[in-house]
Design an enzyme around this catalytic site. Structure first.
Site, PDB file in Angstrom:
ATOM      1  N   ARG A 101      -8.836  -0.534   4.165  1.00  0.00           N
ATOM      2  CA  ARG A 101      -7.972   1.006   3.776  1.00  0.00           C
ATOM      3  C   ARG A 101      -6.676  -0.115   3.179  1.00  0.00           C
ATOM      4  O   ARG A 101      -5.906   0.420   2.171  1.00  0.00           O
ATOM      5  CB  ARG A 101      -7.328   1.762   4.729  1.00  0.00           C
ATOM      6  N   ASP A 103       3.591   0.647  11.851  1.00  0.00           N
ATOM      7  CA  ASP A 103       1.897  -0.506  11.847  1.00  0.00           C
ATOM      8  C   ASP A 103       2.084  -1.703  11.842  1.00  0.00           C
ATOM      9  O   ASP A 103       1.130  -2.354  11.572  1.00  0.00           O
ATOM     10  CB  ASP A 103       2.252  -0.585  10.288  1.00  0.00           C
ATOM     11  N   ARG A 132      -1.030  15.034  13.446  1.00  0.00           N
ATOM     12  CA  ARG A 132       0.333  14.753  12.363  1.00  0.00           C
ATOM     13  C   ARG A 132       0.497  15.592  11.749  1.00  0.00           C
ATOM     14  O   ARG A 132       0.238  15.389  10.310  1.00  0.00           O
ATOM     15  CB  ARG A 132      -0.011  13.075  11.883  1.00  0.00           C
ATOM     16  N   PRO A 133       2.289  15.989  11.611  1.00  0.00           N
ATOM     17  CA  PRO A 133       2.113  17.619  11.585  1.00  0.00           C
ATOM     18  C   PRO A 133       2.628  17.603   9.940  1.00  0.00           C
ATOM     19  O   PRO A 133       3.085  16.361   9.229  1.00  0.00           O
ATOM     20  CB  PRO A 133       2.543  17.802  12.230  1.00  0.00           C
ATOM     21  N   LYS A 175       0.651  -1.012   0.236  1.00  0.00           N
ATOM     22  CA  LYS A 175       0.266   0.141  -0.188  1.00  0.00           C
ATOM     23  C   LYS A 175       0.834   1.249   0.395  1.00  0.00           C
ATOM     24  O   LYS A 175       0.617   2.464  -1.094  1.00  0.00           O
ATOM     25  CB  LYS A 175      -0.816   0.080   1.258  1.00  0.00           C
ATOM     26  N   ASN A 176       1.733   1.280   0.914  1.00  0.00           N
ATOM     27  CA  ASN A 176       2.583   2.603   0.986  1.00  0.00           C
ATOM     28  C   ASN A 176       3.585   2.760   0.052  1.00  0.00           C
ATOM     29  O   ASN A 176       3.927   4.332  -0.353  1.00  0.00           O
ATOM     30  CB  ASN A 176       3.544   2.710   2.278  1.00  0.00           C
ATOM     31  N   ARG A 179      -4.095  10.744   3.970  1.00  0.00           N
ATOM     32  CA  ARG A 179      -3.067  11.629   4.843  1.00  0.00           C
ATOM     33  C   ARG A 179      -1.914  10.963   3.752  1.00  0.00           C
ATOM     34  O   ARG A 179      -1.893  12.617   3.332  1.00  0.00           O
ATOM     35  CB  ARG A 179      -2.350  11.586   5.864  1.00  0.00           C
ATOM     36  N   CYS A 230      -5.650  13.353  12.961  1.00  0.00           N
ATOM     37  CA  CYS A 230      -5.610  11.347  12.486  1.00  0.00           C
ATOM     38  C   CYS A 230      -6.738  10.872  13.698  1.00  0.00           C
ATOM     39  O   CYS A 230      -6.325  11.227  14.973  1.00  0.00           O
ATOM     40  CB  CYS A 230      -3.998  10.988  12.595  1.00  0.00           C
TER      41      CYS A 230
HETATM   42  C1  UD1 Z   1       4.517   6.271   6.868  1.00  0.00           C
HETATM   43  C2  UD1 Z   1       3.321   5.487   6.521  1.00  0.00           C
HETATM   44  C3  UD1 Z   1       2.498   5.486   7.743  1.00  0.00           C
HETATM   45  C4  UD1 Z   1       3.028   4.573   8.698  1.00  0.00           C
HETATM   46  C5  UD1 Z   1       4.629   5.480   8.914  1.00  0.00           C
HETATM   47  C6  UD1 Z   1       6.039   5.517   9.621  1.00  0.00           C
HETATM   48  C7  UD1 Z   1       2.419   5.943   4.320  1.00  0.00           C
HETATM   49  C8  UD1 Z   1       1.296   6.331   3.110  1.00  0.00           C
HETATM   50  N1  UD1 Z   1       2.390   5.980   5.036  1.00  0.00           N
HETATM   51  O1  UD1 Z   1       3.602   7.618   6.810  1.00  0.00           O
HETATM   52  O2  UD1 Z   1       1.766   4.069   7.389  1.00  0.00           O
HETATM   53  O3  UD1 Z   1       2.828   4.818  10.007  1.00  0.00           O
HETATM   54  O4  UD1 Z   1       5.322   6.004   8.139  1.00  0.00           O
HETATM   55  O5  UD1 Z   1       6.358   4.720   9.236  1.00  0.00           O
HETATM   56  O6  UD1 Z   1       4.077   5.635   4.060  1.00  0.00           O
HETATM   57  N2  UD1 Z   1       6.393  13.938  11.478  1.00  0.00           N
HETATM   58  C9  UD1 Z   1       6.571  15.888  11.944  1.00  0.00           C
HETATM   59  N3  UD1 Z   1       6.213  16.655  10.690  1.00  0.00           N
HETATM   60  C10 UD1 Z   1       6.113  15.974   9.226  1.00  0.00           C
HETATM   61  C11 UD1 Z   1       5.934  15.054   8.831  1.00  0.00           C
HETATM   62  C12 UD1 Z   1       6.234  13.656   9.995  1.00  0.00           C
HETATM   63  O7  UD1 Z   1       6.768  16.279  12.360  1.00  0.00           O
HETATM   64  O8  UD1 Z   1       5.463  17.070   8.739  1.00  0.00           O
HETATM   65  C13 UD1 Z   1       6.902  13.139  12.299  1.00  0.00           C
HETATM   66  C14 UD1 Z   1       5.409  12.285  12.460  1.00  0.00           C
HETATM   67  O9  UD1 Z   1       4.879  12.779  13.813  1.00  0.00           O
HETATM   68  C15 UD1 Z   1       5.637  11.055  13.146  1.00  0.00           C
HETATM   69  C16 UD1 Z   1       7.749  10.714  12.305  1.00  0.00           C
HETATM   70  O10 UD1 Z   1       7.304  12.418  11.688  1.00  0.00           O
HETATM   71  O11 UD1 Z   1       6.333  10.854  14.574  1.00  0.00           O
HETATM   72  C17 UD1 Z   1       6.934  10.055  11.009  1.00  0.00           C
HETATM   73  O12 UD1 Z   1       6.220   9.984  10.027  1.00  0.00           O
HETATM   74  P1  UD1 Z   1       5.655  10.069   9.642  1.00  0.00           P
HETATM   75  O13 UD1 Z   1       7.548   9.208   8.851  1.00  0.00           O
HETATM   76  O14 UD1 Z   1       5.859  11.518   8.133  1.00  0.00           O
HETATM   77  O15 UD1 Z   1       4.960   9.283   8.484  1.00  0.00           O
HETATM   78  P2  UD1 Z   1       3.282   8.817   7.422  1.00  0.00           P
HETATM   79  O16 UD1 Z   1       4.593   9.670   6.196  1.00  0.00           O
HETATM   80  O17 UD1 Z   1       2.758  10.264   7.379  1.00  0.00           O
END
Ligand code: UD1
Length: 420
Positions: free
Chosen positions: A396, A304, A121-122, A22-23, A92, A116
């Site tokens: 999903r 996950d 989730r910033p 998926k990701n 997202r 979320c």
């Molecule tokens: C992706 C995966 C999700 C998985 C996550 C962590 C997809 C579509 N989703 O989500 O299934 O659980 O990786 O492995 O691939 N953060 C910030 N600012 C930002 C972005 C992230 O502070 O702008 C923080 C988040 O709050 C979190 C950390 O960074 O604590 C990691 O998140 P991130 O790797 O960005 O997750 P996603 O890409 O949203």
């Protein structure tokens, strides 16, 4: 809204083919925006999130069609550069269109995602990365408005390793003028595949698979095809099902190297694993042993998978601590597991799981994707009948999970259409 009805206690045996990730798919799909033409994504899973991304791309003028796990995307007619709130609130990962739209068309209007189910989730890292590449960004009316005549290479150092922000930065930087350095880049296999896809499209990226990516921007890219890697989270979920339910389960079409954190912990818990290049066979332990895990970035134990691990530990011998160092409040599944008779206490960002002899069936509610998976796993070993309500969350990220589990011997059925 559908529900699953599970009669627990069946032994699982046999083999199950793992679908495309998926990701990875959710990153590969927007990457096709970077060139005009027709791309084929083979091994695309038929999931709600993939459908949501298709619908979003269609609103921009992309022709998207999924047939027998081949997704065909024609990006020649893109004429709208917007990801509206209706899409972002569903998923997202819609934020992934920001980088490619900005890089190819010099503009993007993308909704801010908001919260979320399990907390904030910033997207600040996505926005900062675009700014580092010279984009002008304004935040107003709940939207990110981004503009750039042509993006310029720059140095992006992520304080936190982010899968999504790394993907967005990569997709933007491949078409930027000059060289971009991404430091502390995510090294999740889905990001590695995205980078490999961009290279087949004509992008110049060095350091793929490492946390330091160097991108030499090119003026344009061409379309390309790719076969999506197997879904390591679906695979891990089936391994836990096998470990819980006795018997011997073989996963086919899997990359064992992507799952080492999970398979090592399963061995610690007493399971016997045998791997080849693309299969994993798990023989369930006679007695499950409690094992602590801490979810962290790849190659650590995946966040996950922590909800599913808690379901496994709920019936293990002893006490374990399941900690999440990425999402501190991702524990919505715990109150539902308690309804099935688990003995779990959440303390800060950890679940302290005291193993019980058995769980008992009850009605439980899905709250998010991986929470739903953990409830199904628990239902598979609970005595009596478990009903897992609101399984649209599950759809999903898992394609036909009930059919795959049924083929392994589980007694699970989907009951469709009523308001549960
Ligand atoms: C992706 C995966 C999700 C998985 C996550 C962590 C997809 C579509 N989703 O989500 O299934 O659980 O990786 O492995 O691939 N953060 C910030 N600012 C930002 C972005 C992230 O502070 O702008 C923080 C988040 O709050 C979190 C950390 O960074 O604590 C990691 O998140 P991130 O790797 O960005 O997750 P996603 O890409 O949203």
């Amino acid at each position: 809204m559908d529900k699953f009805v599970i009669h627990g206690g069946r032994t699982l045996n046999g083999s199950v083919a793992i679908g495309g990730a998926k990701n990875a798919t959710l990153a590969l799909m927007p990457a096709t925006i970077l060139a005009g033409g027709v791309s084929h994504l083979y091994n695309t899973p038929a999931l709600r999130d993939v459908n949501t991304m298709s619908v979003l791309l269609r609103t921009m003028g992309v022709v998207a069609e999924l047939n027998d796990h081949t997704l065909t995307l024609d990006t020649r007619g893109i004429n709208k550069f917007e990801a509206p709130y209706e899409h972002m609130k569903k998923m997202r990962a819609s934020i992934y269109v920001l980088g490619p739209l900005l890089a190819r068309f010099g503009q993007a209007k993308v909704s801010l995602p908001g919260g979320c189910a399990w907390g904030p989730r910033p997207v600040n890292l996505h926005i900062e990365a675009m700014r580092k590449l010279g984009a002008e960004i304004e935040l107003r009316e709940g939207y990110i408005y981004a503009k750039a005549t042509r993006l310029q290479g720059g140095r992006i150092h992520f304080d936190v390793s982010s899968v999504g922000a790394t993907g967005n930065a990569l997709m933007a930087a491949v078409l930027a003028r000059g060289t971009t350095l991404i430091e502390n880049a995510a090294i999740e296999p889905e990001i590695t595949q995205l980078a490999e896809f961009l290279v087949t499209m004509g992008g110049h990226i060095h350091g793929i698979g490492t946390s330091r990516l160097e991108i030499e921007g090119v003026a344009d890219l061409h379309v390309s095809d790719i076969t999506t890697i197997p879904d390591r989270i679906e695979a891990g979920t089936f391994l836990i099902a096998g470990a819980l339910c006795g018997g011997r389960t073989t996963l086919t079409r899997v990359i064992p190297a992507h799952l080492t954190a999970v398979t090592a912990k399963l061995e610690d818990a007493g399971a016997v694993l045998h791997t080849t290049t693309d299969t994993i066979t798990l023989t369930a332990p006679r007695k499950l042993v409690s094992v602590d895990v801490t979810a962290s970035i790849y190659p650590g134990f995946p966040t996950d998978m922590q909800a599913q691990w808690s379901a496994l530990m709920a019936v293990a011998d002893g006490t374990s601590v399941v900690t999440d160092s990425i999402y501190f409040d991702r524990f919505k599944h715990i109150p539902e597991l308690l309804r099935l008779g688990a003995d779990i206490e959440v303390k800060d960002n950890a679940a302290v799981v005291r193993g019980v002899r058995s769980l008992t069936g009850a009605k439980v509610m899905s709250t998010d994707l991986r929470a739903s998976a953990s409830l199904i796993l628990a239902g598979l070993i609970a005595r009596g009948t478990t009903e897992v309500l609101r399984v649209y969350h599950l759809d999903r990220g898992y394609e036909a999970i009930e059919k795959k589990l049924h083929a392994l011997g589980a007694d699970i059925e989907r009951v469709a259409g009523e308001e549960f």
